[in-house]
Design a protein around this motif. Structure first.
Motif, PDB file in Angstrom:
ATOM      1  N   SER A   1      15.487  14.620  72.759  1.00 49.98           N
ATOM      2  CA  SER A   1      15.843  14.103  71.432  1.00 49.98           C
ATOM      3  C   SER A   1      16.567  12.761  71.544  1.00 49.98           C
ATOM      4  O   SER A   1      16.331  11.834  70.771  1.00 49.98           O
ATOM      5  CB  SER A   1      16.691  15.118  70.665  1.00 49.98           C
ATOM      6  OG  SER A   1      17.861  15.435  71.388  1.00 49.98           O
ATOM      7  N   LEU A   2      17.467  12.648  72.534  1.00 48.69           N
ATOM      8  CA  LEU A   2      18.146  11.361  72.733  1.00 48.69           C
ATOM      9  C   LEU A   2      17.152  10.275  73.142  1.00 48.69           C
ATOM     10  O   LEU A   2      17.242   9.126  72.694  1.00 48.69           O
ATOM     11  CB  LEU A   2      19.237  11.496  73.808  1.00 48.69           C
ATOM     12  CG  LEU A   2      20.622  11.924  73.331  1.00 48.69           C
ATOM     13  CD1 LEU A   2      21.559  12.083  74.523  1.00 48.69           C
ATOM     14  CD2 LEU A   2      21.202  10.917  72.350  1.00 48.69           C
ATOM     15  N   GLY A   3      16.223  10.641  74.006  1.00 45.84           N
ATOM     16  CA  GLY A   3      15.220   9.673  74.433  1.00 45.84           C
ATOM     17  C   GLY A   3      14.399   9.148  73.268  1.00 45.84           C
ATOM     18  O   GLY A   3      14.054   7.955  73.219  1.00 45.84           O
ATOM     19  N   SER A   4      14.098  10.022  72.312  1.00 42.75           N
ATOM     20  CA  SER A   4      13.355   9.599  71.120  1.00 42.75           C
ATOM     21  C   SER A   4      14.158   8.586  70.304  1.00 42.75           C
ATOM     22  O   SER A   4      13.613   7.608  69.787  1.00 42.75           O
ATOM     23  CB  SER A   4      13.036  10.815  70.247  1.00 42.75           C
ATOM     24  OG  SER A   4      12.338  11.783  70.981  1.00 42.75           O
ATOM     25  N   ILE A   5      15.467   8.828  70.194  1.00 39.81           N
ATOM     26  CA  ILE A   5      16.335   7.911  69.450  1.00 39.81           C
ATOM     27  C   ILE A   5      16.409   6.566  70.160  1.00 39.81           C
ATOM     28  O   ILE A   5      16.294   5.498  69.528  1.00 39.81           O
ATOM     29  CB  ILE A   5      17.737   8.533  69.284  1.00 39.81           C
ATOM     30  CG1 ILE A   5      17.653   9.774  68.384  1.00 39.81           C
ATOM     31  CG2 ILE A   5      18.713   7.519  68.702  1.00 39.81           C
ATOM     32  CD1 ILE A   5      18.902  10.637  68.399  1.00 39.81           C
ATOM     33  N   TYR A   6      16.605   6.580  71.488  1.00 39.43           N
ATOM     34  CA  TYR A   6      16.638   5.320  72.236  1.00 39.43           C
ATOM     35  C   TYR A   6      15.325   4.555  72.062  1.00 39.43           C
ATOM     36  O   TYR A   6      15.316   3.327  71.958  1.00 39.43           O
ATOM     37  CB  TYR A   6      16.871   5.601  73.722  1.00 39.43           C
ATOM     38  CG  TYR A   6      18.226   6.178  74.060  1.00 39.43           C
ATOM     39  CD1 TYR A   6      19.355   5.874  73.299  1.00 39.43           C
ATOM     40  CD2 TYR A   6      18.387   7.034  75.148  1.00 39.43           C
ATOM     41  CE1 TYR A   6      20.588   6.415  73.602  1.00 39.43           C
ATOM     42  CE2 TYR A   6      19.622   7.576  75.466  1.00 39.43           C
ATOM     43  CZ  TYR A   6      20.724   7.264  74.687  1.00 39.43           C
ATOM     44  OH  TYR A   6      21.947   7.790  74.992  1.00 39.43           O
ATOM     45  N   ALA A   7      14.217   5.276  72.047  1.00 36.81           N
ATOM     46  CA  ALA A   7      12.913   4.633  71.908  1.00 36.81           C
ATOM     47  C   ALA A   7      12.790   3.931  70.556  1.00 36.81           C
ATOM     48  O   ALA A   7      12.288   2.800  70.471  1.00 36.81           O
ATOM     49  CB  ALA A   7      11.797   5.664  72.079  1.00 36.81           C
ATOM     50  N   LEU A   8      13.251   4.582  69.474  1.00 34.76           N
ATOM     51  CA  LEU A   8      13.188   3.964  68.150  1.00 34.76           C
ATOM     52  C   LEU A   8      13.997   2.672  68.107  1.00 34.76           C
ATOM     53  O   LEU A   8      13.569   1.672  67.521  1.00 34.76           O
ATOM     54  CB  LEU A   8      13.710   4.935  67.086  1.00 34.76           C
ATOM     55  CG  LEU A   8      12.780   6.079  66.681  1.00 34.76           C
ATOM     56  CD1 LEU A   8      13.502   7.021  65.716  1.00 34.76           C
ATOM     57  CD2 LEU A   8      11.515   5.533  66.029  1.00 34.76           C
ATOM     58  N   GLY A 244      12.510   4.449  76.580  1.00 37.84           N
ATOM     59  CA  GLY A 244      13.476   5.253  75.834  1.00 37.84           C
ATOM     60  C   GLY A 244      13.466   6.698  76.262  1.00 37.84           C
ATOM     61  O   GLY A 244      14.520   7.312  76.480  1.00 37.84           O
ATOM     62  N   ILE A 245      12.273   7.259  76.415  1.00 39.92           N
ATOM     63  CA  ILE A 245      12.157   8.649  76.856  1.00 39.92           C
ATOM     64  C   ILE A 245      12.739   8.819  78.257  1.00 39.92           C
ATOM     65  O   ILE A 245      13.461   9.793  78.547  1.00 39.92           O
ATOM     66  CB  ILE A 245      10.673   9.104  76.838  1.00 39.92           C
ATOM     67  CG1 ILE A 245      10.110   9.034  75.405  1.00 39.92           C
ATOM     68  CG2 ILE A 245      10.548  10.512  77.394  1.00 39.92           C
ATOM     69  CD1 ILE A 245      10.750   9.964  74.415  1.00 39.92           C
ATOM     70  N   LEU A 246      12.457   7.868  79.158  1.00 38.62           N
ATOM     71  CA  LEU A 246      12.964   7.955  80.526  1.00 38.62           C
ATOM     72  C   LEU A 246      14.488   7.849  80.570  1.00 38.62           C
ATOM     73  O   LEU A 246      15.157   8.596  81.293  1.00 38.62           O
ATOM     74  CB  LEU A 246      12.342   6.860  81.401  1.00 38.62           C
ATOM     75  CG  LEU A 246      10.859   7.039  81.750  1.00 38.62           C
ATOM     76  CD1 LEU A 246      10.334   5.809  82.474  1.00 38.62           C
ATOM     77  CD2 LEU A 246      10.663   8.294  82.591  1.00 38.62           C
ATOM     78  N   ILE A 247      15.069   6.933  79.785  1.00 41.90           N
ATOM     79  CA  ILE A 247      16.532   6.807  79.739  1.00 41.90           C
ATOM     80  C   ILE A 247      17.151   8.084  79.180  1.00 41.90           C
ATOM     81  O   ILE A 247      18.154   8.576  79.667  1.00 41.90           O
ATOM     82  CB  ILE A 247      16.959   5.596  78.889  1.00 41.90           C
ATOM     83  CG1 ILE A 247      16.566   4.287  79.593  1.00 41.90           C
ATOM     84  CG2 ILE A 247      18.461   5.609  78.637  1.00 41.90           C
ATOM     85  CD1 ILE A 247      17.346   3.968  80.845  1.00 41.90           C
ATOM     86  N   GLY A 248      16.526   8.643  78.121  1.00 35.01           N
ATOM     87  CA  GLY A 248      17.022   9.910  77.557  1.00 35.01           C
ATOM     88  C   GLY A 248      17.010  11.008  78.601  1.00 35.01           C
ATOM     89  O   GLY A 248      17.956  11.806  78.685  1.00 35.01           O
TER      90      GLY A 248
END
Length: 248
Positions: A1-8, A244-248
């Motif tokens: 879920s965090l990765g999705s937010i970073y991606a946005l 973003g997904i990878l950072i999450g």
């Protein structure tokens, strides 16, 4: 879920860089303003009356659209007031301007909203599931689904619409696109509006995920999203999502 937010959030960085070769360090604050717009929008719709049950789906969508519209207007205003006057200046000038806009928005938000963290309203009713010994909530799943839907919508917009094609043309060569009749100022405004709207969606999802928001929430989160954009190859939209997904 965090990765999705970073991606946005990373999508906003990579879109602006792809068009203007500018790192918009104020983008994290647009994300923060979007979260606050969702906060006040939910309060305005009477989220407290619904309690833990959360808002009905159609009202939750109204909050999301409202926050995205506020952030889009803010992004366009930042471009018009801060970045357009220095667009042809040496590369360091827009960078310093972006940092200045970021600091201005942080402190303006502290004056307007107070520096104290605020608990985010329960826009969605939380339901827990257990999958193989792992606790998963419907909020986490909703964050992922909404983020993926917005990313797919952006990909369709960039690939299939006239404005999206014009964005790709301006990204490839701004002067050549202008000679071919593309209104580059309008395309740049559209880029800031779309990127800022996605950041606002990320802000609401972040509030639902992390429970609280504050005026400095965009600093660290924005930095992580910027790293995600760089990791995916800044200027590359699909790379930003992967980063973003990878950072999450």
């Amino acid at each position: 879920s965090l990765g999705s937010i970073y991606a946005l959030i990373a999508l906003g960085y990579t879109m602006v860089y792809g068009i203007l070769k500018l790192i918009n360090f104020a983008h994290g604050e647009v994300f923060m303003i979007g979260a606050y717009a969702g906060y006040f929008g939910a309060l305005g719709l009477g989220v407290e009356r619904y309690g833990a049950a959360g808002l009905p789906l159609y009202l939750a969508l109204v909050v999301l659209v409202f926050a995205m519209a506020v952030a889009a207007a803010l992004g366009v205003s930042i471009e018009f007031l801060a970045y357009r006057p220095v667009r042809s200046a040496p590369r360091l000038t827009p960078l310093i301007t972006a940092i200045g806009v970021s600091l201005f928005l942080q402190n303006a938000a502290m004056l307007a909203f107070s520096p104290n963290p605020r608990p985010y309203p329960a826009i969605l009713r939380e339901v827990r599931f257990e999958l193989g010994g792992v606790i998963v909530t419907n909020v986490k799943l909703t964050i992922f689904v909404v983020a993926i839907a917005l990313m797919l919508g952006l990909n369709w917009f960039i690939q299939r619409t006239w404005t999206g094609k014009a964005m790709r043309a301006v990204s490839t060569n701004l002067d050549a696109a202008r000679l071919m009749g593309v209104d580059t100022d309008r395309i740049i405004r559209a880029t800031f509006a779309v990127g800022s709207a996605l950041a606002a969606a990320g802000g609401i999802l972040f509030g639902l995920d992390q429970i609280t928001i504050n005026p400095l929430m965009g600093v660290l989160t924005g930095l992580k999203a910027f790293v995600a954009a760089v990791l995916g190859g800044i200027g590359n939209i699909r790379g930003a999502v992967l980063g973003g997904i990878l950072i999450g």
